[in-house]
Design a protein around this motif. Structure first.
Motif, mmCIF file in Angstrom:
data_model
loop_
_atom_site.group_PDB
_atom_site.id
_atom_site.type_symbol
_atom_site.label_atom_id
_atom_site.label_comp_id
_atom_site.label_asym_id
_atom_site.label_seq_id
_atom_site.Cartn_x
_atom_site.Cartn_y
_atom_site.Cartn_z
ATOM 1 N N MET A 106 0.873 -1.101 0.059
ATOM 2 C CA MET A 106 -0.058 -0.031 0.000
ATOM 3 C C MET A 106 0.963 1.349 -0.081
ATOM 4 N N ASN A 107 2.034 1.076 0.537
ATOM 5 C CA ASN A 107 2.959 2.455 0.615
ATOM 6 C C ASN A 107 4.270 1.926 -0.052
ATOM 7 N N ILE A 108 4.496 1.075 -0.953
ATOM 8 C CA ILE A 108 5.664 0.510 -1.288
ATOM 9 C C ILE A 108 6.688 1.683 -1.546
ATOM 10 N N HIS A 109 5.977 2.918 -2.465
ATOM 11 C CA HIS A 109 6.788 3.804 -2.965
ATOM 12 C C HIS A 109 7.855 4.623 -1.682
ATOM 13 N N GLU A 110 7.332 4.473 -0.430
ATOM 14 C CA GLU A 110 8.193 4.976 0.623
ATOM 15 C C GLU A 110 9.518 4.440 0.649
ATOM 16 N N PHE A 111 9.655 3.177 -0.094
ATOM 17 C CA PHE A 111 10.996 2.523 0.233
ATOM 18 C C PHE A 111 12.132 3.531 -0.434
ATOM 19 N N ALA A 112 11.657 4.135 -1.483
ATOM 20 C CA ALA A 112 12.545 5.330 -2.066
ATOM 21 C C ALA A 112 12.759 6.436 -1.248
ATOM 22 N N THR A 113 11.818 7.044 -0.202
ATOM 23 C CA THR A 113 11.978 7.912 0.898
ATOM 24 C C THR A 113 12.929 7.414 1.656
ATOM 25 N N ILE A 114 12.742 6.145 2.080
ATOM 26 C CA ILE A 114 13.694 5.606 3.257
ATOM 27 C C ILE A 114 15.195 5.482 2.479
ATOM 28 N N GLU A 115 15.410 4.996 1.561
ATOM 29 C CA GLU A 115 16.622 5.236 0.927
ATOM 30 C C GLU A 115 17.542 6.375 0.704
ATOM 31 N N ARG A 116 16.437 7.164 0.102
ATOM 32 C CA ARG A 116 17.102 8.541 -0.150
ATOM 33 C C ARG A 116 17.248 9.352 1.078
ATOM 34 N N ASN A 117 16.703 9.102 2.128
ATOM 35 C CA ASN A 117 17.137 9.725 3.437
ATOM 36 C C ASN A 117 17.924 8.835 4.543
ATOM 37 N N GLN A 118 18.148 7.697 4.198
ATOM 38 C CA GLN A 118 18.655 6.934 4.950
ATOM 39 C C GLN A 118 18.064 6.763 6.199
ATOM 40 N N ILE A 119 16.827 6.505 6.361
ATOM 41 C CA ILE A 119 15.914 6.438 7.728
ATOM 42 C C ILE A 119 16.355 5.156 8.432
ATOM 43 N N PRO A 120 16.740 5.156 9.539
ATOM 44 C CA PRO A 120 17.244 3.714 10.241
ATOM 45 C C PRO A 120 16.072 3.217 10.867
ATOM 46 N N ILE A 121 15.143 2.552 9.824
ATOM 47 C CA ILE A 121 14.049 1.602 10.022
ATOM 48 C C ILE A 121 14.426 0.070 9.975
ATOM 49 N N LYS A 122 14.201 -0.616 10.718
ATOM 50 C CA LYS A 122 14.378 -2.050 10.656
ATOM 51 C C LYS A 122 12.828 -2.572 10.509
ATOM 52 N N ILE A 123 12.734 -3.055 9.154
ATOM 53 C CA ILE A 123 11.318 -3.447 8.922
ATOM 54 C C ILE A 123 11.528 -5.076 8.650
ATOM 55 N N PHE A 124 10.683 -5.515 9.709
ATOM 56 C CA PHE A 124 10.494 -7.173 9.468
ATOM 57 C C PHE A 124 9.339 -7.643 8.739
ATOM 58 N N LEU A 125 9.380 -8.006 7.542
ATOM 59 C CA LEU A 125 8.328 -8.123 6.417
ATOM 60 C C LEU A 125 7.780 -9.584 6.967
ATOM 61 N N VAL A 126 6.730 -9.717 7.249
ATOM 62 C CA VAL A 126 5.893 -10.984 7.647
ATOM 63 C C VAL A 126 5.499 -11.515 6.214
ATOM 64 N N SER A 127 6.139 -12.490 5.794
ATOM 65 C CA SER A 127 5.518 -13.192 4.509
ATOM 66 C C SER A 127 4.825 -14.489 4.596
ATOM 67 N N ASN A 128 3.513 -14.034 4.601
ATOM 68 C CA ASN A 128 2.542 -15.236 4.915
ATOM 69 C C ASN A 128 1.601 -15.748 3.601
ATOM 70 N N ASP A 129 2.137 -15.423 2.305
ATOM 71 C CA ASP A 129 1.323 -15.650 1.187
ATOM 72 C C ASP A 129 0.152 -14.787 1.023
ATOM 73 N N GLY A 130 0.243 -13.585 1.307
ATOM 74 C CA GLY A 130 -0.772 -12.809 0.978
ATOM 75 C C GLY A 130 -1.776 -12.299 2.368
ATOM 76 N N TYR A 131 -3.156 -12.488 2.495
ATOM 77 C CA TYR A 131 -3.722 -11.972 3.378
ATOM 78 C C TYR A 131 -4.121 -12.842 4.452
ATOM 79 N N GLN A 132 -3.303 -13.169 5.374
ATOM 80 C CA GLN A 132 -3.552 -14.073 6.483
ATOM 81 C C GLN A 132 -4.889 -13.973 7.498
ATOM 82 N N PHE A 133 -4.971 -12.693 7.864
ATOM 83 C CA PHE A 133 -5.990 -12.484 8.788
ATOM 84 C C PHE A 133 -7.481 -12.590 7.791
ATOM 85 N N VAL A 134 -7.541 -12.409 6.628
ATOM 86 C CA VAL A 134 -8.725 -12.389 5.702
ATOM 87 C C VAL A 134 -9.035 -14.043 5.586
ATOM 88 N N ARG A 135 -7.668 -14.598 5.221
ATOM 89 C CA ARG A 135 -7.973 -16.164 5.205
ATOM 90 C C ARG A 135 -8.508 -16.586 6.529
#
Length: 276
Positions: A106-135
């Protein structure tokens, strides 16, 4: 009395269960490991869906930490709020962000903002094949097979390693429980921003939780376990225990609910789930 009942529930229905340390890697185990390695004054943010629920249930808050979750509005893409938090917190602690592979888009474009400004975020991307809660919700509604929830039935989840590197951000991954502790410590120790994709079970049940149960005909019922704790919301918005802490038969609870003048003036706790 209300406090004592909550204490009893907490003892009887622990969040971190032995089964989470068996079989596939899962979100509960991930958050449990990260919360142990996080330091005082760190900021934690969780996007919506299972990430929000599991972090809210599992995170052990240390001195100076602040935890932000997307409960209430439950907006996908809430993870991007971490940019401002990280900027404001640059000199105090680490900003740790949990987001699912569905919400991230939904806000994937903000990766560019993070890289451009070197904002020190540790993003833990929970990869569960889509929409787990809807499932999980569809399963509760007796929708079988589920639809619109997985990569296999059309949910577009791109290769996040390629996407992350295309934006110029460091990428780390973890797919087994055996390497989780080492990977988490590595990520939290890295300078600058980093995306850590953690591949978890797609069929995890968030529990205990508020949920609706439907039979094969689409009719909703109170859970059918052997007993319930029954409460009513009084005129001041405060839960009143109607049976003084004693379990009541589900049939008795259903009989009471049938006599209620208003549909939403009660809460029932039964067998590890809440039904309202």
């Amino acid at each position: 009395h209300w406090v004592s009942v909550c204490g009893e529930w907490r003892a009887n229905y622990p969040i971190i269960q032995p089964k989470y340390f068996e079989g596939e890697l899962n979100s509960y185990r991930l958050v449990d490991v990260v919360t142990k390695h996080a330091k005082e004054n760190d900021i934690v943010i969780a996007d919506t869906g299972s990430s929000c629920s599991v972090v809210a249930q599992t995170w052990q808050v240390k001195k100076g930490q602040r935890v932000f979750i997307s409960g209430g509005l439950s907006g996908m893409g809430y993870w991007a709020t971490s940019l401002g938090l990280a900027e404001a917190n640059r000199t105090n602690g680490t900003v740790i962000c949990f987001v699912g592979d569905g919400s991230l888009q939904m806000n994937i474009h903000e990766f560019a903002t993070i890289e451009r400004n070197q904002i020190p975020i540790k993003i833990f991307l929970v990869s569960n094949d889509g929409y787990q809660f809807v499932r999980m919700s569809q399963s509760g509604y007796n929708i079988n097979p589920t639809f619109g929830t997985d990569v296999s039935d059309g949910v577009p989840v791109p290769n996040m390693e390629k996407i992350t590197k295309a934006y110029g951000l460091p990428y780390v991954s973890c797919s087994t429980a055996e390497e989780l502790d080492i990977v988490v410590k590595k990520v939290l120790a890295m300078e600058g921003p980093v995306v850590c994709e953690v591949f978890v079970s797609k069929n995890l049940e968030v529990e205990p939780r508020l949920r609706s149960i439907a039979d094969e005909n689409g009719v909703f019922h109170i859970c059918t376990e052997c007993c319930s704790y029954l409460f009513r919301i009084n005129a001041y918005g405060i839960p009143e225990h109607l049976h003084f802490g004693a379990p009541v038969a589900v049939a008795d609870a259903e009989s009471y609910l049938a006599s209620c003048d208003q549909l939403f003036d009660y809460i029932v706790f039964t067998g590890g789930c809440l039904t309202a």
